[in-house]
Design a protein around this motif. Structure first.
Motif, PDB file in Angstrom:
ATOM      1  N   ALA A  62       0.837  -1.205   0.000  1.00 34.17           N
ATOM      2  CA  ALA A  62       0.000   0.000   0.000  1.00 34.17           C
ATOM      3  C   ALA A  62       0.871   1.255   0.000  1.00 34.17           C
ATOM      4  CB  ALA A  62      -0.938  -0.004   1.203  1.00 34.17           C
ATOM      5  N   TRP A  63       1.938   1.253   0.798  1.00 33.99           N
ATOM      6  CA  TRP A  63       2.835   2.411   0.851  1.00 33.99           C
ATOM      7  C   TRP A  63       3.456   2.657  -0.523  1.00 33.99           C
ATOM      8  CZ3 TRP A  63       7.357   2.985   4.904  1.00 33.99           C
ATOM      9  CH2 TRP A  63       7.845   4.293   4.857  1.00 33.99           C
ATOM     10  N   ASN A  64       3.861   1.594  -1.174  1.00 28.52           N
ATOM     11  CA  ASN A  64       4.476   1.712  -2.491  1.00 28.52           C
ATOM     12  C   ASN A  64       3.471   2.218  -3.528  1.00 28.52           C
ATOM     13  OD1 ASN A  64       6.455   1.360  -4.541  1.00 28.52           O
ATOM     14  ND2 ASN A  64       5.495  -0.583  -5.079  1.00 28.52           N
ATOM     15  N   ARG A  65       2.277   1.667  -3.525  1.00 33.63           N
ATOM     16  CA  ARG A  65       1.292   2.024  -4.556  1.00 33.63           C
ATOM     17  C   ARG A  65       0.631   3.384  -4.294  1.00 33.63           C
ATOM     18  NH1 ARG A  65       0.560  -1.966  -8.079  1.00 33.63           N
ATOM     19  NH2 ARG A  65       1.022  -4.098  -7.431  1.00 33.63           N
ATOM     20  N   ALA A  66       0.332   3.678  -3.033  1.00 42.97           N
ATOM     21  CA  ALA A  66      -0.351   4.936  -2.712  1.00 42.97           C
ATOM     22  C   ALA A  66       0.616   6.111  -2.630  1.00 42.97           C
ATOM     23  CB  ALA A  66      -1.109   4.798  -1.398  1.00 42.97           C
ATOM     24  N   ARG A  67       1.898   5.816  -2.625  1.00 38.30           N
ATOM     25  CA  ARG A  67       2.937   6.848  -2.542  1.00 38.30           C
ATOM     26  C   ARG A  67       2.715   7.772  -1.341  1.00 38.30           C
ATOM     27  NH1 ARG A  67       5.561   5.470  -6.814  1.00 38.30           N
ATOM     28  NH2 ARG A  67       4.667   5.217  -8.873  1.00 38.30           N
ATOM     29  N   TRP A  68       2.533   7.126  -0.186  1.00 39.88           N
ATOM     30  CA  TRP A  68       2.359   7.870   1.057  1.00 39.88           C
ATOM     31  C   TRP A  68       3.646   8.598   1.394  1.00 39.88           C
ATOM     32  CZ3 TRP A  68       0.333   2.950   3.841  1.00 39.88           C
ATOM     33  CH2 TRP A  68      -1.035   2.807   3.617  1.00 39.88           C
ATOM     34  N   SER A  69       3.524   9.642   2.175  1.00 35.83           N
ATOM     35  CA  SER A  69       4.715  10.301   2.712  1.00 35.83           C
ATOM     36  C   SER A  69       5.337   9.376   3.759  1.00 35.83           C
ATOM     37  CB  SER A  69       4.322  11.629   3.361  1.00 35.83           C
ATOM     38  OG  SER A  69       3.524  11.383   4.511  1.00 35.83           O
ATOM     39  N   GLY A  73       3.382   6.519   6.157  1.00 37.62           N
ATOM     40  CA  GLY A  73       3.826   5.120   6.167  1.00 37.62           C
ATOM     41  C   GLY A  73       4.231   4.664   7.556  1.00 37.62           C
ATOM     42  N   VAL A  74       4.973   5.492   8.258  1.00 32.67           N
ATOM     43  CA  VAL A  74       5.401   5.158   9.621  1.00 32.67           C
ATOM     44  C   VAL A  74       4.195   5.107  10.558  1.00 32.67           C
ATOM     45  CG1 VAL A  74       6.730   6.021  11.605  1.00 32.67           C
ATOM     46  CG2 VAL A  74       7.752   5.998   9.330  1.00 32.67           C
ATOM     47  N   LEU A  75       3.230   5.994  10.368  1.00 33.83           N
ATOM     48  CA  LEU A  75       2.026   5.980  11.193  1.00 33.83           C
ATOM     49  C   LEU A  75       1.290   4.644  11.071  1.00 33.83           C
ATOM     50  CD1 LEU A  75      -0.195   7.336  12.947  1.00 33.83           C
ATOM     51  CD2 LEU A  75      -1.247   8.035  10.786  1.00 33.83           C
ATOM     52  N   TYR A  76       1.082   4.185   9.836  1.00 30.98           N
ATOM     53  CA  TYR A  76       0.372   2.916   9.649  1.00 30.98           C
ATOM     54  C   TYR A  76       1.167   1.741  10.204  1.00 30.98           C
ATOM     55  CZ  TYR A  76      -3.441   4.914   6.986  1.00 30.98           C
ATOM     56  OH  TYR A  76      -4.543   5.627   6.619  1.00 30.98           O
ATOM     57  N   THR A  84      -4.444  -1.750  20.041  1.00 33.94           N
ATOM     58  CA  THR A  84      -5.705  -1.430  19.376  1.00 33.94           C
ATOM     59  C   THR A  84      -5.481  -0.588  18.119  1.00 33.94           C
ATOM     60  OG1 THR A  84      -5.985   0.524  20.774  1.00 33.94           O
ATOM     61  CG2 THR A  84      -7.048  -1.516  21.506  1.00 33.94           C
ATOM     62  N   GLY A  85      -4.245  -0.460  17.697  1.00 34.25           N
ATOM     63  CA  GLY A  85      -3.917   0.381  16.556  1.00 34.25           C
ATOM     64  C   GLY A  85      -4.555  -0.065  15.254  1.00 34.25           C
ATOM     65  N   GLY A  86      -4.730  -1.365  15.081  1.00 36.39           N
ATOM     66  CA  GLY A  86      -5.342  -1.872  13.858  1.00 36.39           C
ATOM     67  C   GLY A  86      -6.745  -1.347  13.634  1.00 36.39           C
ATOM     68  N   PHE A  87      -7.475  -1.123  14.726  1.00 36.25           N
ATOM     69  CA  PHE A  87      -8.830  -0.576  14.598  1.00 36.25           C
ATOM     70  C   PHE A  87      -8.782   0.854  14.070  1.00 36.25           C
ATOM     71  CE2 PHE A  87      -9.401  -3.599  18.242  1.00 36.25           C
ATOM     72  CZ  PHE A  87     -10.089  -4.558  17.512  1.00 36.25           C
ATOM     73  N   LYS A  92      -9.187   4.764   9.523  1.00 33.39           N
ATOM     74  CA  LYS A  92      -8.526   5.794   8.720  1.00 33.39           C
ATOM     75  C   LYS A  92      -8.463   5.376   7.247  1.00 33.39           C
ATOM     76  CE  LYS A  92      -4.323   8.609   8.886  1.00 33.39           C
ATOM     77  NZ  LYS A  92      -4.969   9.774   8.354  1.00 33.39           N
ATOM     78  N   LEU A  93      -8.166   4.111   6.989  1.00 34.97           N
ATOM     79  CA  LEU A  93      -8.120   3.629   5.608  1.00 34.97           C
ATOM     80  C   LEU A  93      -9.500   3.666   4.955  1.00 34.97           C
ATOM     81  CD1 LEU A  93      -5.675   0.666   6.146  1.00 34.97           C
ATOM     82  CD2 LEU A  93      -5.280   2.613   4.631  1.00 34.97           C
ATOM     83  N   LYS A  94     -10.530   3.375   5.732  1.00 31.74           N
ATOM     84  CA  LYS A  94     -11.891   3.423   5.201  1.00 31.74           C
ATOM     85  C   LYS A  94     -12.251   4.858   4.808  1.00 31.74           C
ATOM     86  CE  LYS A  94     -16.617   2.068   6.211  1.00 31.74           C
ATOM     87  NZ  LYS A  94     -17.536   1.514   7.197  1.00 31.74           N
ATOM     88  N   ARG A  95     -11.880   5.816   5.663  1.00 32.17           N
ATOM     89  CA  ARG A  95     -12.141   7.221   5.350  1.00 32.17           C
ATOM     90  C   ARG A  95     -11.402   7.658   4.091  1.00 32.17           C
ATOM     91  NH1 ARG A  95     -10.882   9.486  10.622  1.00 32.17           N
ATOM     92  NH2 ARG A  95     -12.534   8.595  11.856  1.00 32.17           N
ATOM     93  N   GLU A  96     -10.140   7.228   3.961  1.00 29.42           N
ATOM     94  CA  GLU A  96      -9.355   7.575   2.777  1.00 29.42           C
ATOM     95  C   GLU A  96     -10.003   7.021   1.518  1.00 29.42           C
ATOM     96  OE1 GLU A  96      -5.179   6.713   2.829  1.00 29.42           O
ATOM     97  OE2 GLU A  96      -4.927   7.592   4.819  1.00 29.42           O
ATOM     98  N   ALA A  97     -10.494   5.784   1.592  1.00 28.84           N
ATOM     99  CA  ALA A  97     -11.148   5.169   0.431  1.00 28.84           C
ATOM    100  C   ALA A  97     -12.421   5.924   0.070  1.00 28.84           C
ATOM    101  CB  ALA A  97     -11.454   3.708   0.718  1.00 28.84           C
ATOM    102  N   GLU A  98     -13.194   6.293   1.075  1.00 29.62           N
ATOM    103  CA  GLU A  98     -14.421   7.041   0.807  1.00 29.62           C
ATOM    104  C   GLU A  98     -14.105   8.406   0.210  1.00 29.62           C
ATOM    105  OE1 GLU A  98     -16.246   7.017   4.655  1.00 29.62           O
ATOM    106  OE2 GLU A  98     -17.104   5.023   4.381  1.00 29.62           O
ATOM    107  N   ASP A  99     -13.079   9.074   0.713  1.00 26.93           N
ATOM    108  CA  ASP A  99     -12.679  10.375   0.169  1.00 26.93           C
ATOM    109  C   ASP A  99     -12.214  10.243  -1.284  1.00 26.93           C
ATOM    110  OD1 ASP A  99     -13.288  11.516   2.585  1.00 26.93           O
ATOM    111  OD2 ASP A  99     -11.202  11.720   3.255  1.00 26.93           O
ATOM    112  N   ALA A 100     -11.507   9.148  -1.595  1.00 27.82           N
ATOM    113  CA  ALA A 100     -11.048   8.928  -2.966  1.00 27.82           C
ATOM    114  C   ALA A 100     -12.227   8.713  -3.910  1.00 27.82           C
ATOM    115  CB  ALA A 100     -10.103   7.738  -3.020  1.00 27.82           C
ATOM    116  N   VAL A 101     -13.245   8.001  -3.452  1.00 31.99           N
ATOM    117  CA  VAL A 101     -14.436   7.783  -4.274  1.00 31.99           C
ATOM    118  C   VAL A 101     -15.151   9.107  -4.518  1.00 31.99           C
ATOM    119  CG1 VAL A 101     -16.742   6.740  -4.283  1.00 31.99           C
ATOM    120  CG2 VAL A 101     -14.761   5.376  -3.626  1.00 31.99           C
TER     121      VAL A 101
END
Length: 114
Positions: A62-69, A73-76, A84-87, A92-101
């Motif tokens: 995901a870091w490679n394809r999304a070209r995150w800063s 990348g370190v945050l994820y 509980t970080g996975g939750f 956050k990933l769900k929000r990013e996907a919705e924003d991209a749509v």
């Protein structure tokens, strides 16, 4: 966002919550091992290990394809090592996907941000 990037982010999102659950269960099993006769740590440790490895592989893709800063990348990655970080990563990933749509639909309709 192209389909491969969206797929990489979706895979990371789908593995993040189970990885967080397995981490919490491993912590519970560790406490039970020390306080009772119950020892499920070897089984739960293996399950969590597989999920963590999948998370790291999907995170790198995901870091490679999304070209995150570097910070994103370190945050994820940091979220993967917190109990509980996975939750939080999943949300956050769900929000990013919705924003991209939403952004994609806006571009398609010719709407420009003011």
């Amino acid at each position: 966002m192209d389909i491969k990037t969206a797929t990489a982010l979706r895979r990371l999102r789908l593995v993040s919550a189970p990885e967080a659950v397995s981490f919490l269960l491993l912590l519970v099993c560790s406490v039970l091992k020390r306080t009772t006769e119950f020892n499920a740590v070897p089984v739960m440790g293996a399950i969590h290990g597989v999920l963590f490895i999948l998370y790291v592989i999907f995170w790198a893709d995901a870091w490679n394809r999304a070209r995150w800063s570097a910070g994103t990348g370190v945050l994820y990655f940091a979220l993967s090592v917190l109990p509980t970080g996975g939750f939080f990563a999943e949300r956050k990933l769900k929000r990013e996907a919705e924003d991209a749509v939403i952004a994609s639909r806006a571009r398609k309709e010719g709407v420009v941000n003011a």
